[in-house]
Design an enzyme around this catalytic site. Structure first.
Site, PDB file in Angstrom:
ATOM      1  N   GLN A 139       0.204   5.528  12.058  1.00  0.00           N
ATOM      2  CA  GLN A 139       0.205   6.048  10.690  1.00  0.00           C
ATOM      3  C   GLN A 139       1.560   6.647  10.329  1.00  0.00           C
ATOM      4  O   GLN A 139       2.147   7.391  11.107  1.00  0.00           O
ATOM      5  CB  GLN A 139      -0.894   7.102  10.505  1.00  0.00           C
ATOM      6  N   GLY A 140       2.038   6.303   9.156  1.00  0.00           N
ATOM      7  CA  GLY A 140       3.355   6.764   8.714  1.00  0.00           C
ATOM      8  C   GLY A 140       4.445   5.751   8.982  1.00  0.00           C
ATOM      9  O   GLY A 140       5.535   5.851   8.439  1.00  0.00           O
ATOM     10  N   ASP A 141       4.167   4.788   9.849  1.00  0.00           N
ATOM     11  CA  ASP A 141       5.131   3.713  10.100  1.00  0.00           C
ATOM     12  C   ASP A 141       4.979   2.571   9.098  1.00  0.00           C
ATOM     13  O   ASP A 141       5.857   1.702   9.012  1.00  0.00           O
ATOM     14  CB  ASP A 141       4.955   3.154  11.513  1.00  0.00           C
ATOM     15  N   SER A 142       3.895   2.559   8.368  1.00  0.00           N
ATOM     16  CA  SER A 142       3.650   1.490   7.393  1.00  0.00           C
ATOM     17  C   SER A 142       4.862   1.260   6.517  1.00  0.00           C
ATOM     18  O   SER A 142       5.548   2.205   6.118  1.00  0.00           O
ATOM     19  CB  SER A 142       2.494   1.864   6.465  1.00  0.00           C
TER      20      SER A 142
ATOM     21  N   HIS B  29       0.831  -1.217   0.000  1.00  0.00           N
ATOM     22  CA  HIS B  29       0.000   0.000   0.000  1.00  0.00           C
ATOM     23  C   HIS B  29       0.856   1.253   0.000  1.00  0.00           C
ATOM     24  O   HIS B  29       0.394   2.316  -0.429  1.00  0.00           O
ATOM     25  CB  HIS B  29      -1.048  -0.023   1.124  1.00  0.00           C
TER      26      HIS B  29
ATOM     27  N   ASP C 136       0.491  -7.602   1.652  1.00  0.00           N
ATOM     28  CA  ASP C 136       0.864  -6.180   1.700  1.00  0.00           C
ATOM     29  C   ASP C 136       2.388  -6.036   1.749  1.00  0.00           C
ATOM     30  O   ASP C 136       2.964  -5.615   2.740  1.00  0.00           O
ATOM     31  CB  ASP C 136       0.204  -5.519   2.918  1.00  0.00           C
TER      32      ASP C 136
END
Ligand code: ARG
Length: 274
Positions: free
Chosen positions: A222-225, A87, A133
Site C-alpha cells: 500500500q502506498g506504492d501504487s 486509482h 489502471d
C-alpha cells in the site's frame, strides 16, 4: 466473486481510503525467510527490498495531496508528464495533487514539487481489478530528471516469465501506520499469465502483468501504487493491486504498460497548442 477478491476491491476504492483503512495483515522485512511471519511489529513498505537511489532511477516520483501527504507513486515519462495508476489519479482532486521529483527522502526539501494541469485516465477505467489502471498527469512546469522509457514492439520479451524487474516506491510501513521515508526498491520476477490466472480469478493478461515469487516475501505494498516496475530503464508495469502484500501465491499485479504505451505517449507529448 471470490472472497480473496473482496479485500482487493476494497483497496481499489482509492489510495487514500486504502491508506486510511490499512489495518491489513502485511508481511515484511523478515518475510523472505518466513513468509508467514506477519504482524509482529514487522514493516511492510516495498516488502523484502532495500533502500534505493534516485541516481539510478531519477524517473521515480511520488504524489502528495495539498497537505503534503504521500499517497501514491508515479513515474516521469516526459519532461512535462508522469504516468501513475488511474486509482491514484482519481483519489485526489486535480488541483490538490502535487508531484514530488528528485526527493529520495520525504523528510527533505530536495528536488521539485509540481502541480498538475491535466489528468488523463484510461478510457473505460472503473477499478483496478477490471484493468486500465493507468493515468497520465501533465504537470505545471518541467522536470529536471530524465524519463523512463516506454516499451515498444521490440520489448515483448520483457514480459516473459522470469524476467527480473525492479519495483520502486515510498509505500507504507505496517508497524503503527508510519511511512517509509526513503525510496525503496525490490527485484521481482515476471510471473506467467497462466500462473497469475491461477492466483487471481480477475487476472486479465491483456491489461495486467504479475510479478513476484510463488513463496512470497518480496512485493510492492500500500502506498506504492502508481509507481514503476522497470527492466533497466524501460517501464513495463505500474503498481496496481494485490491480495495483501508479499503473500505466497499472491504476486503483485501491475498495469501492463505495453498495452497502453501509445496512449501514454500521446498524452506525454509536450503540447505547443491547445
Ligand atoms: N493498491 C495499493 C496502493 O494503492 C497497491 C497494492 C500493491 N499490492 C501488492 N501486493 N503489490 O498503494
Amino acid at each position: 466473486m471470490s472472497v480473496k477478491f473482496r479485500r482487493s476491491l476494497l483497496f481499489a476504492s482509492g489510495a487514500l481510503l486504502a491508506v486510511a483503512a490499512f489495518a491489513v495483515p502485511v508481511v515484511a522485512g523478515t518475510a523472505a525467510a518466513d513468509p508467514g511471519a506477519a504482524g509482529s511489529g514487522n514493516q511492510a513498505r516495498i516488502v523484502g527490498g532495500e533502500k534505493a537511489s534516485l541516481a539510478d532511477h531519477p524517473y521515480a516520483v511520488y504524489l502528495t495531496d495539498a497537505g503534503g501527504n504521500q499517497f501514491c507513486g508515479a513515474v516521469i515519462v516526459s519532461s512535462t508528464s508522469v504516468a501513475t495508476a488511474a486509482h491514484c489519479a482519481k483519489a485526489v482532486a486535480k488541483q490538490d495533487i502535487r508531484v514530488v521529483a528528485g526527493r529520495e527522502d520525504k523528510r527533505t526539501g530536495d528536488g521539485q514539487v509540481l502541480g498538475v494541469s491535466k489528468v488523463w485516465v484510461s478510457q473505460g477505467y472503473t477499478d483496478p481489478t477490471k484493468g486500465g489502471d493507468v493515468a497520465v498527469l501533465t504537470v505545471r512546469g518541467q522536470f529536471g530528471y530524465r524519463p523512463a522509457k516506454l516499451p515498444d514492439s521490440g520489448d515483448a520479451g520483457l514480459y516473459a516469465k522470469g524476467t527480473q524487474a525492479t519495483v520502486l516506491g515510498w509505500g507504507r510501513i505496517a508497524d503503527g501506520g508510519a511511512r517509509s521515508d526513503y525510496l525503496r526498491s525490490a527485484q521481482v520476477p515476471v510471473v506467467s499469465d497462466s500462473e497469475c490466472r491461477t492466483d487471481y480469478d480477475v487476472y486479465d493478461q491483456r491489461t495486467m502483468v504479475c510479478a513476484g515469487y510463488a513463496e512470497g516475501g518480496v512485493d510492492a505494498c500500500q502506498g506504492d501504487s502508481g509507481g514503476p516496475l522497470v527492466v533497466g530503464d524501460t517501464l513495463i508495469g505500474i503498481v496496481s493491486f494485490g491480495d495483501g502484500c508479499a503473500k505466497a501465491n499472491r504476486p503483485g499485479v501491475y498495469t501492463r504498460v505495453s498495452t497502453y504505451a501509445d496512449d501514454i505517449e500521446a498524452q506525454a507529448k509536450p503540447r505547443l497548442l491547445g
